[in-house]
Design an enzyme around this catalytic site. Sequence first.
Site, PDB file in Angstrom:
ATOM      1  N   ASN A  10       0.882  -1.172   0.183  1.00 36.62           N
ATOM      2  CA  ASN A  10      -0.108   0.067   0.085  1.00 36.62           C
ATOM      3  C   ASN A  10       0.762   1.166  -0.001  1.00 36.62           C
ATOM      4  O   ASN A  10       1.421   1.574   0.967  1.00 36.62           O
ATOM      5  CB  ASN A  10      -1.043   0.253   1.225  1.00 36.62           C
ATOM      6  CG  ASN A  10      -1.592   1.148   1.557  1.00 36.62           C
ATOM      7  OD1 ASN A  10      -1.792   2.022   0.544  1.00 36.62           O
ATOM      8  ND2 ASN A  10      -2.484   1.206   2.771  1.00 36.62           N
ATOM      9  N   LYS A  12       0.214   4.332  -0.386  1.00 35.68           N
ATOM     10  CA  LYS A  12      -0.367   5.315   0.249  1.00 35.68           C
ATOM     11  C   LYS A  12      -0.104   6.594  -0.569  1.00 35.68           C
ATOM     12  O   LYS A  12      -0.260   6.523  -1.649  1.00 35.68           O
ATOM     13  CB  LYS A  12      -0.044   5.513   1.895  1.00 35.68           C
ATOM     14  CG  LYS A  12      -0.095   4.400   2.578  1.00 35.68           C
ATOM     15  CD  LYS A  12       0.116   4.580   4.038  1.00 35.68           C
ATOM     16  CE  LYS A  12      -0.132   3.138   4.746  1.00 35.68           C
ATOM     17  NZ  LYS A  12      -0.008   3.142   6.367  1.00 35.68           N
ATOM     18  N   HIS A  96      -9.509   1.056   4.590  1.00 32.03           N
ATOM     19  CA  HIS A  96      -8.149   1.171   5.633  1.00 32.03           C
ATOM     20  C   HIS A  96      -8.773   2.346   6.877  1.00 32.03           C
ATOM     21  O   HIS A  96      -9.227   3.109   6.538  1.00 32.03           O
ATOM     22  CB  HIS A  96      -7.166   1.726   4.521  1.00 32.03           C
ATOM     23  CG  HIS A  96      -5.542   1.775   5.258  1.00 32.03           C
ATOM     24  ND1 HIS A  96      -5.469   2.771   6.090  1.00 32.03           N
ATOM     25  CD2 HIS A  96      -4.643   0.977   5.037  1.00 32.03           C
ATOM     26  CE1 HIS A  96      -4.126   2.388   6.501  1.00 32.03           C
ATOM     27  NE2 HIS A  96      -3.784   1.193   5.886  1.00 32.03           N
ATOM     28  N   GLU A  98      -7.005   4.586   7.632  1.00 28.03           N
ATOM     29  CA  GLU A  98      -6.748   6.056   7.139  1.00 28.03           C
ATOM     30  C   GLU A  98      -7.576   6.687   6.423  1.00 28.03           C
ATOM     31  O   GLU A  98      -7.803   7.844   6.407  1.00 28.03           O
ATOM     32  CB  GLU A  98      -5.400   6.224   6.658  1.00 28.03           C
ATOM     33  CG  GLU A  98      -4.303   5.998   7.557  1.00 28.03           C
ATOM     34  CD  GLU A  98      -2.949   5.480   6.926  1.00 28.03           C
ATOM     35  OE1 GLU A  98      -2.767   5.532   5.600  1.00 28.03           O
ATOM     36  OE2 GLU A  98      -2.091   5.006   7.692  1.00 28.03           O
ATOM     37  N   GLU A 186      -5.258  -4.921  10.345  1.00 30.61           N
ATOM     38  CA  GLU A 186      -4.160  -3.822  10.607  1.00 30.61           C
ATOM     39  C   GLU A 186      -4.641  -3.097  12.028  1.00 30.61           C
ATOM     40  O   GLU A 186      -5.412  -2.103  12.381  1.00 30.61           O
ATOM     41  CB  GLU A 186      -4.103  -2.844   9.574  1.00 30.61           C
ATOM     42  CG  GLU A 186      -3.916  -3.478   8.154  1.00 30.61           C
ATOM     43  CD  GLU A 186      -3.561  -2.518   7.307  1.00 30.61           C
ATOM     44  OE1 GLU A 186      -2.435  -2.790   6.858  1.00 30.61           O
ATOM     45  OE2 GLU A 186      -4.059  -1.440   7.250  1.00 30.61           O
ATOM     46  N   GLY A 192       2.566   1.972  10.775  1.00 35.21           N
ATOM     47  CA  GLY A 192       3.599   3.459  10.638  1.00 35.21           C
ATOM     48  C   GLY A 192       4.300   3.643  11.839  1.00 35.21           C
ATOM     49  O   GLY A 192       5.005   4.656  11.852  1.00 35.21           O
ATOM     50  N   SER A 232       3.402  -2.186  10.195  1.00 38.28           N
ATOM     51  CA  SER A 232       4.879  -2.231  10.278  1.00 38.28           C
ATOM     52  C   SER A 232       5.634  -3.675  10.149  1.00 38.28           C
ATOM     53  O   SER A 232       6.520  -4.116  10.868  1.00 38.28           O
ATOM     54  CB  SER A 232       5.346  -1.871  11.766  1.00 38.28           C
ATOM     55  OG  SER A 232       4.888  -0.692  12.150  1.00 38.28           O
TER      56      SER A 232
HETATM   57  P1  PGA Z   1       2.826   0.167   7.792  1.00 42.40           P
HETATM   58  O1  PGA Z   1       1.454   0.276   6.950  1.00 42.40           O
HETATM   59  O2  PGA Z   1       3.578  -0.969   7.183  1.00 42.40           O
HETATM   60  O3  PGA Z   1       3.711   1.452   7.337  1.00 42.40           O
HETATM   61  O4  PGA Z   1       2.776   0.052   9.240  1.00 42.40           O
HETATM   62  C1  PGA Z   1       0.582  -0.708   6.769  1.00 42.40           C
HETATM   63  C2  PGA Z   1      -0.878  -0.115   6.251  1.00 42.40           C
HETATM   64  O5  PGA Z   1      -1.143   0.870   6.893  1.00 42.40           O
HETATM   65  O6  PGA Z   1      -1.324  -0.912   5.201  1.00 42.40           O
END
Ligand code: PGA
Length: 270
Positions: A10, A12, A96, A98, A186, A192, A232
Amino acid sequence: MSRKPFIAGNWKMNLTIAEGVELAKAVAAVANDAPTVDVAVCPTFVSVAKVADAVKSTALMVGAQDTFWETKGAWTRQIAPNMLADAGCQWVIVGHSETRGRFGGLSEEVQAKLAEVPGYFGESDKSVNMKAKAIFAAGLLPIIACGELPSEYEAGKTDEVVAGQIRADIAGFTEEQAMKMVIAYEPVWAIGTGNTCDPQTADKVCGVIRNTVKEVYGEKVAEAVRIQYGGSVKPGNAKELLSMPNIDGALVGGAALKAADFAGIIEAAK
Ligand code: PGA
């Protein structure tokens, strides 16, 4: 039943079109050497067509990061699933955290800005469900993301929150659709932040998700459905996470932006 591991990146809100095409070509070479693993990258809307074109004759699949539930019309800002299919996508991430406005580690400055625009990130389980149905109708497949907030985690509500989200998000699919959907667990506090959920806990929650799928669609679908862990994931922790019985892949953010790191995660899934 054995489920084919699925590693999705992803991206983003990162990478220009040229950077995305370059990274996708490097990832495609790795995907071509990993026939036992499904691999996808999910660029921004503006890059998706160029990236899909660049990897057309490879094993790498392409996804988008969101969509809308209508197919066309006066919907300024929106992108329909059929348009994503036309651009060369096979997958769409929906729900997601976000896009649900469920954030973990934002700085105080960014939190203050968000407080000025309440409702800006308005994704709900209902909209996730409508989008997923539209994704299927366009011949694409959804990666449906769920996960608990740091406060919900601390209150011991993870299982309840995640099961509730999934029950609402996957309602009303056909059995054939449900077999093919992918779910990504997640935990918001792990996205992140560098704080990975330990593999045993991640596996337990993915088991709760599989049980929820079983309640709704029965044993056959629950055994077939692929559940990714996200939060992560890095080359160094991927192997242990992916070896867990209920974890069938990874949804990768930060580590998907570097070819070598993403390759390490694909390698761990082989
Ligand atoms: P990350 O993000 O690997 O940077 O923690 C994962 C995601 O939000 O899909």
